[in-house]
Design an enzyme around this catalytic site. Sequence first.
Site, PDB file in Angstrom:
ATOM      1  N   LYS A   1       0.780  -1.329  -0.036  1.00 31.82           N
ATOM      2  CA  LYS A   1      -0.181  -0.025   0.014  1.00 31.82           C
ATOM      3  C   LYS A   1       0.763   1.302   0.184  1.00 31.82           C
ATOM      4  O   LYS A   1       1.785   1.334   0.718  1.00 31.82           O
ATOM      5  CB  LYS A   1      -0.911  -0.185   1.250  1.00 31.82           C
ATOM      6  CG  LYS A   1      -2.175   1.000   1.173  1.00 31.82           C
ATOM      7  CD  LYS A   1      -2.813   0.767   2.356  1.00 31.82           C
ATOM      8  CE  LYS A   1      -3.923   2.017   2.557  1.00 31.82           C
ATOM      9  NZ  LYS A   1      -4.867   1.843   3.565  1.00 31.82           N
TER      10      LYS A   1
ATOM     11  N   SER B   1      -9.665   1.915   2.729  1.00 29.66           N
ATOM     12  CA  SER B   1      -8.909   2.541   1.918  1.00 29.66           C
ATOM     13  C   SER B   1      -7.992   1.965   1.060  1.00 29.66           C
ATOM     14  O   SER B   1      -7.314   2.635   0.098  1.00 29.66           O
ATOM     15  CB  SER B   1      -8.070   3.866   2.750  1.00 29.66           C
ATOM     16  OG  SER B   1      -7.376   3.241   3.821  1.00 29.66           O
TER      17      SER B   1
ATOM     18  N   SER C   1     -10.001  -0.352   7.015  1.00 27.73           N
ATOM     19  CA  SER C   1      -9.399  -0.204   5.469  1.00 27.73           C
ATOM     20  C   SER C   1      -8.867  -1.593   4.813  1.00 27.73           C
ATOM     21  O   SER C   1      -8.571  -1.435   3.621  1.00 27.73           O
ATOM     22  CB  SER C   1      -8.360   0.678   5.471  1.00 27.73           C
ATOM     23  OG  SER C   1      -9.159   1.994   5.330  1.00 27.73           O
TER      24      SER C   1
HETATM   25  N1  GLN Z   1     -12.956   4.603   6.464  1.00 33.31           N
HETATM   26  C1  GLN Z   1     -12.189   4.622   7.451  1.00 33.31           C
HETATM   27  C2  GLN Z   1     -11.833   6.084   7.446  1.00 33.31           C
HETATM   28  O1  GLN Z   1     -12.079   6.769   6.725  1.00 33.31           O
HETATM   29  C3  GLN Z   1     -11.122   3.695   7.626  1.00 33.31           C
HETATM   30  C4  GLN Z   1      -9.689   3.920   7.109  1.00 33.31           C
HETATM   31  C5  GLN Z   1      -8.374   3.279   7.399  1.00 33.31           C
HETATM   32  O2  GLN Z   1      -8.939   2.030   8.043  1.00 33.31           O
HETATM   33  N2  GLN Z   1      -7.486   3.827   7.079  1.00 33.31           N
HETATM   34  O3  GLN Z   1     -11.310   6.559   8.618  1.00 33.31           O
END
Ligand code: GLN
Length: 441
Positions: A39, A116, A141
């Site tokens: 990532k 994400s 995410s």
């Molecule tokens: N959707 C969550 C957020 O926007 C999770 C994001 C993540 O785990 N990096 O914070």
Amino acid sequence: MNAIEETKRINDEYNFFNEICEVKPSGKGKLSGYYVSVKDCIVVKDVESRSGSAILSGYKPVFDATVVKMIKEEGGTIIGKTAQDEFGFGSFSVNVGKGMKIPLNPIDKERSCGGSSGGAAGFTKKAPFKHIAIAESTGGSIVCPASFCGVYGLCPTYGLVSRYGLMDYASSLDKIGVMAKRIDEIALGLSVIAGHDEKDATSATAKKEDYGLQLSKGVKGMKIGIIKESLGKGTDREISKKVMEKIKVLEEKGVTIKEVPLPLNAKYSLAAYYLIAMCEASTNLAKYCGMRYGKHAELKGGFDEYFSSVRSANFGDEVKRRIIMGTFARMTGFRDAYYIKALKARTMMIEEYRKAFMEFDALISPTMPVIAPKFSEIKKMSPLQNYMMDILGVGPNLAGMPHISCPAGEKEGMPIGIMVTGNQFEEGKIIRIAKALENGQ
Ligand code: GLN
């Protein structure tokens, strides 16, 4: 076609990568013959690493993240940096940095990959060669995109995998984990990247384990709780039905299933998560000021002016929203009402999980309340509706509990995910359950 050319071909169609590279392994081992995508928020030496943000354009790290070093030592070849929401801020990978492309769902290009870690999940589904993805979760995410793309995604216990070389979103919540097409590959990937690292002050001292040994152990005699609220009105009925069908597979294998309510989590997890995550993010992002990493501008005016101009020009809207809200919630006068209260609620929710794990070996719920939405549907959502998508995933993240999303059938041809949450450091158990679910497909 070699693997890199194939990756480029797939990327031209789906935008799974922000950067494609070929970083050769430094040793031979468990990952020899594997290609590993990383990532974008996890640094790879000499490969542009931007955490999905234009503000980091041109930043080539001078060191490898500990997980990257471990992968290279075990024979893995790094093939690139996968697309994500900017700094991890999102659930659909549509909040990409300025000038970056949105990854498309590998099953239906009009839909989101989830986020994400969207690029990681999408490419995991499509990769035509041996591949595992290294992804990151702050509040869901890993499991969200795994569910939307029909692959496995495991987010470990907080501290089990070193965060050294991870660009922080919210330091008390960030975890690095693995995605793969098969559960044995999840066990393999986790066995490589888990372990104590003195470079990370929050790294746990747990002994290194071979999670592959768990795969043959079975689930007989386990007791699993189905989270009552997760099958309620907020979740698509078809998804709840499919998840219940999947659970029968476990019953047939000798597991006792019982419903368990987690009312505090159902009520407070989203609010507490977004407050804590935004507060931490707003301080973590202060370092991106056009002085040290990535984008610079002509030095003009005072520091505040310079700092603001670089950030205004290079951060996306969601990043700005979170910095403003996070800064507000921890300001003198508001801190006790918001940030401190959210921390207290977090402690109570951890306690609720603790109690549940006194009775159960693991907890089960759908991973996401819906299938991957279409981009046209996402456009109509408000920021709050966006945040609501994370309702099932934020709980285990707040509590630092390991959780895994496993494929559990389809709705309208799109994948559904089932999520298994374990007590801290019980990755072995959730891998055993995931294996039992895989065999039951
Ligand atoms: N959707 C969550 C957020 O926007 C999770 C994001 C993540 O785990 N990096 O914070």
